[in-house]
Design an enzyme around this catalytic site. Structure first.
Site, PDB file in Angstrom:
ATOM      1  CE  LYS A   1      -4.063  -3.974   3.951  1.00 36.01           C
ATOM      2  NZ  LYS A   1      -5.042  -3.021   3.536  1.00 36.01           N
TER       3      LYS A   1
ATOM      4  CB  SER B   1      -0.879  -0.021   1.250  1.00 33.54           C
ATOM      5  OG  SER B   1      -1.298   1.288   1.569  1.00 33.54           O
TER       6      SER B   1
ATOM      7  CD  GLU C   1      -7.814  -7.571  -3.427  1.00 35.67           C
ATOM      8  OE1 GLU C   1      -7.688  -6.412  -3.864  1.00 35.67           O
ATOM      9  OE2 GLU C   1      -7.630  -7.873  -2.235  1.00 35.67           O
TER      10      GLU C   1
END
Ligand code: ARG
Length: 470
Positions: free
Chosen positions: A294, A288, A301
């Site tokens: 993260k 991130s 996804e």
């Protein structure tokens, strides 16, 4: 201008032909041109043209010299395309006219004779089928690679226990190997669908000409054989106009992506720190820009998201075809972008998933810990009571009461003493202990298709044999 010199394969001179009194407007030229997206058919177009020319020569419709000149010209064009020297021109509308015009520049009159007995309508349908056939073969190989990668991942986990879910709630213990093999089955059916679709893709439209066939003594079976088609399309109107084969492919691709999206969803869930069943190698994840902790499962996804594109491609093609009267309509030029998008998306996704499957680390302890929660062996206890003579509906009630008490106390069924268990049913004896273990639960499901480690191993052997035979 004479008929032979008036056109160099289309509207290259600005007007379409002597039929027209003014050139097409710039806006219309841009609107109707497809060369920007159909140039990827170039090599198929050349193969189709060479097979056509070979047949024209064999049928004495063109001379040996013409055929030789066409071959030479096409070899040069192939080279120009391969080396990026070919100049694609919007003036020449599409891939077919770009190549034909260049051929005429190189080979002169022989090039002008290539289009004898054919039309762009049967030409483009042939090109798309050739292109799609090769794409299906790639996809079939990738599905095989993915299945193999999943089998390799499943094999060491034939006995690794995880919770199986229904309604995303712990249901019964299963083995991780068994869980993965469910996807191997799905991708196996996807491969079958691709193979089945290929049969209907692999028929030759060429020879249908614009719509009604041609007055030249063509030999369609000869062209079919040269190009590796199993058969010809038997009705000229159908041959040039229907795109059901592309729709069928998109439907198969949409299902493949749907399966990918299901697997993606699970990978995302399993990798979530709250679940922690697996880790995915860093090379498939991103961080991130703001949250330093993260590690995001971007590949699954995105794949889940891209499933929507392929569903869209399918709907585009269905809508494109709906209500089209016979025979060819320019609408059909719009088949390419959705079809290519579906091919690209499913191909790229399968490739990355086959690779990513080798970068998955399994965490059996976390899976086991999760399986120990949620009364995963309650059904085993119910089955146990049935084997001791109770009717299933009654045993279901007995176990439900036991689970309720456990839930109140905040403990597991295995935490109850034998005496406590016997309060729910006197049929319960000391041998119940084995039944309530996770290992006992999975081992007991030892029939074909069950989750027992021995069945998982048998399935792996069966799938490996299948994969190496195909
Ligand atoms: N570019 C056209 C297509 O993709 C080729 C066929 C053109 N035929 C026609 N009658 N305008 O469909």
């Amino acid at each position: 201008m004479t008929a032979s010199s008036s056109s160099n394969g289309g509207n290259g001179g600005g007007t379409w032909s002597e039929r027209f009194s003014e050139p097409v407007s710039q806006l219309v030229k841009r609107y109707t041109a497809s060369v920007n997206f159909d140039q990827r058919l170039a090599l198929c177009d050349i193969d189709g043209s060479l097979a056509h020319a070979e047949m024209l020569c064999a049928q004495h419709i063109i001379t040996e010299q013409d055929y030789a000149d066409i071959r030479r010209g096409m070899a040069q064009i192939r080279e120009e395309i391969a080396t990026g020297q070919f100049t694609w021109s919007l003036d020449r509308e599409d891939v077919h006219m770009n190549i034909e015009s260049r051929l005429i520049e190189i080979a002169g009159d022989a090039g002008r004779r290539l289009h004898t007995g054919r039309s762009r309508n049967d030409q483009v349908a042939t090109d798309v089928r050739l292109y799609l056939r090769a794409a299906i073969d790639d996809i079939a190989n990738l599905l095989k690679e993915l299945r193999l990668a999943l089998v390799n991942l499943a094999e060491p986990h034939a006995a690794t226990i995880m919770p199986g879910f229904t309604h995303l709630q712990v249901a019964q213990p299963v083995t991780f190997g068994h869980h993965l093999l469910a996807y191997v089955e799905m991708f196996g059916r996807d491969a079958e669908r691709m193979a089945d679709c290929r049969k209907r893709v692999n028929r030759l439209p060429l020879g249908a000409a614009a719509l009604a066939g041609t007055t030249f003594p063509i030999d369609r079976m000869r062209v079919a054989k040269t190009l590796g088609f199993d058969d010809i399309c038997h009705n000229s109107l159908d041959a040039v106009s229907d795109r059901d084969f592309a729709i069928e492919f998109c439907a198969a691709a949409a299902l493949t992506m749907t399966h990918i999206s299901r697997l993606s969803e699970e990978l995302i869930l399993w990798m979530s720190p709250r679940v922690g069943f697996i880790d995915i190698a860093d090379r498939f994840c991103t961080g991130s820009s703001i949250m330093p902790q993260k590690k995001n499962p971007d590949v699954p996804e995105l794949a889940r998201g891209k499933t929507g594109r392929v569903n869209g491609d399918l709907i585009s093609l269905l809508t494109l075809m709906k209500g089209q009267p016979l025979a060819y309509n320019k609408d059909n030029q719009e088949d390419k972008e959705p079809l290519f998008d579906a091919i690209d998306t499913v191909t790229d996704t399968l490739r990355i998933f086959a690779d990513m499957a080798t970068g998955i680390t399994v965490k059996p302890e976390a899976m086991r810990a999760a399986a120990l929660q949620g009364y995963a062996t309650a059904t085993d206890l119910a089955d146990y009571l049935v084997k001791k003579g109770l009717a299933f509906r009654d045993s279901h009630g007995v176990v439900a009461r036991a689970v309720r008490i456990c839930a109140e106390r905040g403990c597991d069924l295995t935490d109850l003493t034998l005496a406590e268990l016997r309060e729910f049913s006197p049929l319960i004896e000391a041998d119940v202990a084995a039944v309530l273990t996770l290992e006992g639960s999975v081992a007991a499901r030892a029939h074909a298709g069950g989750t027992a480690p021995e069945q998982v191993k048998a399935s792996i052997a069966r799938i490996r044999a299948q994969l190496s035979a195909s």
